[in-house]
Design a protein around this motif. Structure first.
Motif, PDB file in Angstrom:
ATOM      1  N   ILE A  96      52.463  23.511  48.376  1.00 34.94           N
ATOM      2  CA  ILE A  96      51.510  24.576  48.932  1.00 34.94           C
ATOM      3  C   ILE A  96      51.734  24.773  50.166  1.00 34.94           C
ATOM      4  CG2 ILE A  96      49.255  25.530  48.950  1.00 34.94           C
ATOM      5  CD1 ILE A  96      50.277  25.865  46.333  1.00 34.94           C
ATOM      6  N   LYS A  97      51.973  25.790  50.981  1.00 31.22           N
ATOM      7  CA  LYS A  97      52.021  25.868  52.310  1.00 31.22           C
ATOM      8  C   LYS A  97      50.967  26.951  52.918  1.00 31.22           C
ATOM      9  CE  LYS A  97      55.254  24.559  54.498  1.00 31.22           C
ATOM     10  NZ  LYS A  97      55.343  23.168  54.989  1.00 31.22           N
ATOM     11  N   GLU A  98      50.237  27.597  52.174  1.00 29.44           N
ATOM     12  CA  GLU A  98      49.317  28.642  52.826  1.00 29.44           C
ATOM     13  C   GLU A  98      48.577  29.207  51.597  1.00 29.44           C
ATOM     14  OE1 GLU A  98      48.776  29.026  55.855  1.00 29.44           O
ATOM     15  OE2 GLU A  98      48.196  31.199  56.192  1.00 29.44           O
ATOM     16  N   GLU A  99      47.124  29.538  52.050  1.00 27.57           N
ATOM     17  CA  GLU A  99      46.177  30.083  51.292  1.00 27.57           C
ATOM     18  C   GLU A  99      46.139  31.632  51.547  1.00 27.57           C
ATOM     19  OE1 GLU A  99      41.611  30.430  51.573  1.00 27.57           O
ATOM     20  OE2 GLU A  99      42.192  28.256  51.138  1.00 27.57           O
ATOM     21  N   LEU A 100      46.676  32.441  50.612  1.00 33.03           N
ATOM     22  CA  LEU A 100      46.950  33.958  51.111  1.00 33.03           C
ATOM     23  C   LEU A 100      45.726  34.973  50.836  1.00 33.03           C
ATOM     24  CD1 LEU A 100      50.647  34.276  49.520  1.00 33.03           C
ATOM     25  CD2 LEU A 100      50.018  33.624  51.790  1.00 33.03           C
ATOM     26  N   GLY A 101      44.839  34.010  49.827  1.00 34.05           N
ATOM     27  CA  GLY A 101      43.503  34.873  49.826  1.00 34.05           C
ATOM     28  C   GLY A 101      43.091  35.184  48.379  1.00 34.05           C
ATOM     29  N   ASP A 102      42.242  36.115  48.109  1.00 38.29           N
ATOM     30  CA  ASP A 102      41.738  36.171  46.750  1.00 38.29           C
ATOM     31  C   ASP A 102      41.447  37.812  46.369  1.00 38.29           C
ATOM     32  OD1 ASP A 102      38.636  36.807  46.891  1.00 38.29           O
ATOM     33  OD2 ASP A 102      39.059  35.080  48.186  1.00 38.29           O
ATOM     34  N   TRP A 103      41.827  38.165  45.147  1.00 41.93           N
ATOM     35  CA  TRP A 103      41.867  39.463  44.869  1.00 41.93           C
ATOM     36  C   TRP A 103      41.205  39.562  43.516  1.00 41.93           C
ATOM     37  CZ3 TRP A 103      45.793  37.281  47.773  1.00 41.93           C
ATOM     38  CH2 TRP A 103      45.888  38.214  48.925  1.00 41.93           C
ATOM     39  N   GLN A 104      40.418  40.755  43.158  1.00 39.01           N
ATOM     40  CA  GLN A 104      39.849  40.948  42.021  1.00 39.01           C
ATOM     41  C   GLN A 104      40.575  42.025  41.198  1.00 39.01           C
ATOM     42  OE1 GLN A 104      35.818  42.662  42.905  1.00 39.01           O
ATOM     43  NE2 GLN A 104      35.128  40.449  42.896  1.00 39.01           N
ATOM     44  N   PHE A 105      40.581  41.834  40.181  1.00 39.16           N
ATOM     45  CA  PHE A 105      41.541  42.758  39.014  1.00 39.16           C
ATOM     46  C   PHE A 105      40.732  42.328  37.569  1.00 39.16           C
ATOM     47  CE2 PHE A 105      44.018  38.797  39.992  1.00 39.16           C
ATOM     48  CZ  PHE A 105      44.287  38.421  38.627  1.00 39.16           C
ATOM     49  N   ARG A 106      41.353  43.570  36.755  1.00 41.41           N
ATOM     50  CA  ARG A 106      40.910  43.153  35.342  1.00 41.41           C
ATOM     51  C   ARG A 106      42.229  42.829  34.417  1.00 41.41           C
ATOM     52  NH1 ARG A 106      39.741  48.280  32.873  1.00 41.41           N
ATOM     53  NH2 ARG A 106      40.414  49.418  34.602  1.00 41.41           N
ATOM     54  N   SER A 107      41.849  42.057  33.461  1.00 35.27           N
ATOM     55  CA  SER A 107      42.769  41.564  32.621  1.00 35.27           C
ATOM     56  C   SER A 107      43.788  42.714  31.855  1.00 35.27           C
ATOM     57  CB  SER A 107      42.156  40.614  31.285  1.00 35.27           C
ATOM     58  OG  SER A 107      41.588  41.403  30.533  1.00 35.27           O
ATOM     59  N   LYS A 108      44.730  42.165  31.875  1.00 34.85           N
ATOM     60  CA  LYS A 108      45.817  43.193  31.207  1.00 34.85           C
ATOM     61  C   LYS A 108      45.293  43.789  29.971  1.00 34.85           C
ATOM     62  CE  LYS A 108      49.493  41.307  29.343  1.00 34.85           C
ATOM     63  NZ  LYS A 108      50.682  40.981  29.183  1.00 34.85           N
ATOM     64  N   ARG A 109      44.837  42.990  29.021  1.00 33.14           N
ATOM     65  CA  ARG A 109      44.299  43.508  27.583  1.00 33.14           C
ATOM     66  C   ARG A 109      43.148  44.476  28.017  1.00 33.14           C
ATOM     67  NH1 ARG A 109      40.707  42.270  23.716  1.00 33.14           N
ATOM     68  NH2 ARG A 109      39.836  40.362  24.924  1.00 33.14           N
ATOM     69  N   ARG A 110      42.360  44.298  28.658  1.00 32.93           N
ATOM     70  CA  ARG A 110      41.055  45.144  29.092  1.00 32.93           C
ATOM     71  C   ARG A 110      41.481  46.306  29.592  1.00 32.93           C
ATOM     72  NH1 ARG A 110      36.569  43.610  26.047  1.00 32.93           N
ATOM     73  NH2 ARG A 110      36.356  41.286  26.153  1.00 32.93           N
ATOM     74  N   GLU A 111      42.650  46.383  30.527  1.00 35.00           N
ATOM     75  CA  GLU A 111      42.915  47.388  31.259  1.00 35.00           C
ATOM     76  C   GLU A 111      43.494  48.263  30.489  1.00 35.00           C
ATOM     77  OE1 GLU A 111      46.336  48.652  34.407  1.00 35.00           O
ATOM     78  OE2 GLU A 111      45.038  46.661  34.810  1.00 35.00           O
ATOM     79  N   ASN A 112      44.102  47.902  29.190  1.00 36.67           N
ATOM     80  CA  ASN A 112      45.170  48.658  28.404  1.00 36.67           C
ATOM     81  C   ASN A 112      43.968  49.418  27.421  1.00 36.67           C
ATOM     82  OD1 ASN A 112      47.609  47.877  29.557  1.00 36.67           O
ATOM     83  ND2 ASN A 112      47.872  46.394  27.994  1.00 36.67           N
ATOM     84  N   LEU A 113      43.110  48.705  27.132  1.00 38.25           N
ATOM     85  CA  LEU A 113      41.745  49.320  26.479  1.00 38.25           C
ATOM     86  C   LEU A 113      40.881  50.180  27.246  1.00 38.25           C
ATOM     87  CD1 LEU A 113      40.948  46.057  24.242  1.00 38.25           C
ATOM     88  CD2 LEU A 113      42.176  48.135  23.630  1.00 38.25           C
ATOM     89  N   GLY A 114      41.101  50.276  28.523  1.00 42.22           N
ATOM     90  CA  GLY A 114      40.301  51.110  29.258  1.00 42.22           C
ATOM     91  C   GLY A 114      38.891  50.618  29.281  1.00 42.22           C
ATOM     92  N   CYS A 115      38.658  49.165  29.344  1.00 42.02           N
ATOM     93  CA  CYS A 115      37.442  48.683  29.204  1.00 42.02           C
ATOM     94  C   CYS A 115      37.045  48.068  30.693  1.00 42.02           C
ATOM     95  CB  CYS A 115      37.406  47.481  28.131  1.00 42.02           C
ATOM     96  SG  CYS A 115      35.932  46.601  28.193  1.00 42.02           S
ATOM     97  N   LEU A 116      35.950  48.400  31.126  1.00 40.35           N
ATOM     98  CA  LEU A 116      35.550  47.863  32.476  1.00 40.35           C
ATOM     99  C   LEU A 116      35.203  46.408  32.500  1.00 40.35           C
ATOM    100  CD1 LEU A 116      33.013  50.838  33.387  1.00 40.35           C
ATOM    101  CD2 LEU A 116      35.687  50.507  34.177  1.00 40.35           C
ATOM    102  N   GLU A 117      34.980  45.688  31.391  1.00 35.70           N
ATOM    103  CA  GLU A 117      34.542  44.148  31.555  1.00 35.70           C
ATOM    104  C   GLU A 117      36.161  43.423  31.568  1.00 35.70           C
ATOM    105  OE1 GLU A 117      32.958  43.640  27.578  1.00 35.70           O
ATOM    106  OE2 GLU A 117      30.892  44.547  28.166  1.00 35.70           O
ATOM    107  N   GLY A 118      35.959  42.304  31.697  1.00 31.96           N
ATOM    108  CA  GLY A 118      37.006  41.563  31.803  1.00 31.96           C
ATOM    109  C   GLY A 118      37.709  41.058  33.154  1.00 31.96           C
ATOM    110  N   GLY A 119      36.760  41.209  33.953  1.00 35.68           N
ATOM    111  CA  GLY A 119      37.090  40.963  35.492  1.00 35.68           C
ATOM    112  C   GLY A 119      37.671  39.598  35.538  1.00 35.68           C
ATOM    113  N   CYS A 120      38.525  39.503  36.512  1.00 33.89           N
ATOM    114  CA  CYS A 120      39.222  38.302  36.991  1.00 33.89           C
ATOM    115  C   CYS A 120      39.248  38.284  38.479  1.00 33.89           C
ATOM    116  CB  CYS A 120      40.596  38.096  36.504  1.00 33.89           C
ATOM    117  SG  CYS A 120      40.898  38.116  34.810  1.00 33.89           S
ATOM    118  N   LYS A 121      39.212  37.098  38.942  1.00 35.00           N
ATOM    119  CA  LYS A 121      39.267  36.885  40.614  1.00 35.00           C
ATOM    120  C   LYS A 121      40.422  35.872  40.590  1.00 35.00           C
ATOM    121  CE  LYS A 121      35.769  36.493  43.301  1.00 35.00           C
ATOM    122  NZ  LYS A 121      34.516  36.144  44.186  1.00 35.00           N
ATOM    123  N   GLY A 122      41.500  36.362  41.351  1.00 31.61           N
ATOM    124  CA  GLY A 122      42.646  35.461  41.392  1.00 31.61           C
ATOM    125  C   GLY A 122      42.854  35.106  42.739  1.00 31.61           C
TER     126      GLY A 122
END
Length: 232
Positions: A96-122
């Motif tokens: 590991i050489k560098e910490e690049l940051g963090d981002w928010q997104f929804r899981s692939k399954r929840r996104e495909n279902l059009g659901c607002l739940e299932g949030g992730c922080k990566g």
């Protein structure tokens, strides 16, 4: 018969009984951009951009590629989780050489279902590859692809992937004294449902990129070493 330790090392973790969540009940994910600088093969005229390559992996039932990532569990640090995901999904180990940051997104399954739940922080790191394995735990589901930077940018389906790759190239600029030139007219695909996180830091979170550090959609950072050949 292979030793038990060798067999166990090729078994990927499954289930979410040790999955971390933040105070907003978002699933915490850790991943990395594995990279390498290929040897010049005696040709000093080679562009550094052509030597720099990153790993992306395929996913089942999809045609796009992603960076290795997965759930960050309670018995490991964020860096250890990124190492583990690189090994399990891409069959690479490194530093590991560098910490690049963090981002928010929804899981692939929840996104495909059009659901607002299932949030992730990566949380994404830069990982310098020191070992490339011939077999890895999730090889049947994730094929490893080494790509030049210009090709990786074309395959960034989501905005968070593009922003992470731009942050990675900023790191490479600092690490290798690369001259940076910004190009605002490079075409990009629309990548919705991605919101860079700038608030609510917790003990399980890293420092997030400031708004001045993030590029707008459509802005592509072009990195030139000795010769400007990245998009030739």
């Amino acid at each position: 018969m292979a030793p038990e330790s060798s067999l166990s090392s090729l078994i990927a973790r499954t289930g979410r009984h040790r999955q971390r969540y933040d105070e907003d009940n978002q699933r915490l994910v850790s991943g990395c951009i594995p990279y390498r600088l290929r040897n010049k093969d005696g040709d000093e005229s080679n562009c550094q951009e052509d030597r720099l390559e990153v790993v992306m992996v395929s996913t089942p039932n999809r045609h796009d590629l992603i960076f290795p990532k997965g759930g960050w569990e309670t018995d490991e640090t964020a860096e250890e989780a990124a190492h583990r995901e690189a090994f399990e999904e891409a069959g690479v180990r490194g530093i590991i050489k560098e910490e690049l940051g963090d981002w928010q997104f929804r899981s692939k399954r929840r996104e495909n279902l059009g659901c607002l739940e299932g949030g992730c922080k990566g949380y994404i790191f830069a990982l310098e590859v020191t070992e490339e394995l011939q077999s890895w735990p999730e090889q049947e589901n994730h094929e490893r692809k080494w790509l030049r930077i210009k090709d990786a940018f074309k395959l960034c389906r989501y905005e968070w992937m593009r922003e992470a790759l731009e942050k990675f190239l900023q790191f490479m600029d600092r690490e290798h004294n690369i001259e940076i030139e910004q190009q605002d007219d490079h075409p990009t695909a629309a990548m919705p449902n991605v919101v860079p996180d700038r608030t609510n830091k917790s003990p399980n979170c890293w420092v997030t990129p400031s708004s001045s550090e993030l590029h707008g959609i459509g802005a592509l950072v072009v990195y030139t070493f000795a010769h400007p050949c990245l998009f030739n």
